[in-house]
Design a protein around this motif. Structure first.
Motif, PDB file in Angstrom:
ATOM      1  N   LEU A   1       0.918  -1.027  -0.093  1.00 65.41           N
ATOM      2  CA  LEU A   1       0.008  -0.035   0.037  1.00 65.41           C
ATOM      3  C   LEU A   1       0.788   1.355  -0.036  1.00 65.41           C
ATOM      4  O   LEU A   1       0.648   2.307  -0.619  1.00 65.41           O
ATOM      5  CB  LEU A   1      -1.034  -0.136   1.235  1.00 65.41           C
ATOM      6  N   GLY A   2       1.947   1.088   0.754  1.00 65.76           N
ATOM      7  CA  GLY A   2       2.901   2.408   0.670  1.00 65.76           C
ATOM      8  C   GLY A   2       3.481   2.636  -0.437  1.00 65.76           C
ATOM      9  O   GLY A   2       3.780   3.762  -0.989  1.00 65.76           O
ATOM     10  N   LEU A   3       4.084   1.538  -1.255  1.00 61.48           N
ATOM     11  CA  LEU A   3       4.537   1.505  -2.562  1.00 61.48           C
ATOM     12  C   LEU A   3       3.503   2.392  -3.496  1.00 61.48           C
ATOM     13  O   LEU A   3       3.957   2.969  -4.558  1.00 61.48           O
ATOM     14  CB  LEU A   3       5.098   0.304  -2.901  1.00 61.48           C
ATOM     15  N   ILE A   4       2.447   1.760  -3.463  1.00 61.33           N
ATOM     16  CA  ILE A   4       1.186   2.141  -4.437  1.00 61.33           C
ATOM     17  C   ILE A   4       1.335   3.605  -4.229  1.00 61.33           C
ATOM     18  O   ILE A   4       0.984   4.276  -4.983  1.00 61.33           O
ATOM     19  CB  ILE A   4      -0.078   1.516  -4.295  1.00 61.33           C
ATOM     20  N   CYS A   5       0.886   4.259  -3.040  1.00 57.57           N
ATOM     21  CA  CYS A   5       0.666   5.543  -2.760  1.00 57.57           C
ATOM     22  C   CYS A   5       2.051   6.157  -3.172  1.00 57.57           C
ATOM     23  O   CYS A   5       1.940   7.409  -3.712  1.00 57.57           O
ATOM     24  CB  CYS A   5       0.459   5.694  -1.333  1.00 57.57           C
ATOM     25  N   PHE A   6       3.175   5.953  -2.988  1.00 60.68           N
ATOM     26  CA  PHE A   6       4.352   6.553  -3.178  1.00 60.68           C
ATOM     27  C   PHE A   6       4.490   6.912  -4.911  1.00 60.68           C
ATOM     28  O   PHE A   6       4.738   7.790  -5.482  1.00 60.68           O
ATOM     29  CB  PHE A   6       5.658   5.950  -3.015  1.00 60.68           C
ATOM     30  N   VAL A   7       3.962   5.623  -5.706  1.00 56.34           N
ATOM     31  CA  VAL A   7       4.114   5.745  -7.130  1.00 56.34           C
ATOM     32  C   VAL A   7       3.104   6.579  -7.559  1.00 56.34           C
ATOM     33  O   VAL A   7       3.269   7.469  -8.441  1.00 56.34           O
ATOM     34  CB  VAL A   7       3.831   4.259  -7.883  1.00 56.34           C
ATOM     35  N   ALA A   8       1.869   6.496  -6.934  1.00 57.58           N
ATOM     36  CA  ALA A   8       0.782   7.564  -7.114  1.00 57.58           C
ATOM     37  C   ALA A   8       1.106   8.981  -7.238  1.00 57.58           C
ATOM     38  O   ALA A   8       0.902   9.708  -8.086  1.00 57.58           O
ATOM     39  CB  ALA A   8      -0.466   7.365  -6.574  1.00 57.58           C
ATOM     40  N   ILE A   9       1.676   9.446  -6.181  1.00 59.27           N
ATOM     41  CA  ILE A   9       2.402  10.826  -5.757  1.00 59.27           C
ATOM     42  C   ILE A   9       3.482  11.022  -6.810  1.00 59.27           C
ATOM     43  O   ILE A   9       3.221  12.561  -7.192  1.00 59.27           O
ATOM     44  CB  ILE A   9       2.734  10.866  -4.448  1.00 59.27           C
ATOM     45  N   CYS A  10       4.265  10.465  -7.174  1.00 57.79           N
ATOM     46  CA  CYS A  10       5.275  10.668  -8.252  1.00 57.79           C
ATOM     47  C   CYS A  10       4.722  10.678  -9.461  1.00 57.79           C
ATOM     48  O   CYS A  10       5.086  11.843 -10.119  1.00 57.79           O
ATOM     49  CB  CYS A  10       6.210   9.443  -8.112  1.00 57.79           C
TER      50      CYS A  10
END
Length: 59
Positions: A13-22
C-alpha cells in the motif's frame, strides 16, 4: 490474520501511494501549477501598506 500479511500489505500500500504521488507530481499539468506557485511572491506589488506609510508621516 498473520502479522506477516499485515506487514506485506502495508508495504505494498505504501509503494502504491508513493508511485501515485510521483506520477501526479511529474505530470504535465502539475508543472504549470508549480510554476504559477513559484511566481506568487513576485506577482504582489511592492507598495507599502497604508498603515505603514501613515506611521512614517506621524513619526
Amino acid at each position: 490474520m498473520d502479522f506477516t500479511f499485515v506487514h506485506i500489505a502495508s508495504t505494498v500500500l505504501g509503494l502504491i501511494c508513493f508511485v501515485a504521488i510521483c506520477i501526479q507530481a511529474y505530470s504535465k499539468g502539475a508543472k504549470k501549477k508549480f510554476e504559477q506557485a513559484a511566481h506568487i511572491p513576485f506577482d504582489e506589488d511592492d507598495q507599502p501598506h497604508e498603515a505603514a506609510s501613515s506611521d512614517e508621516k506621524q513619526g
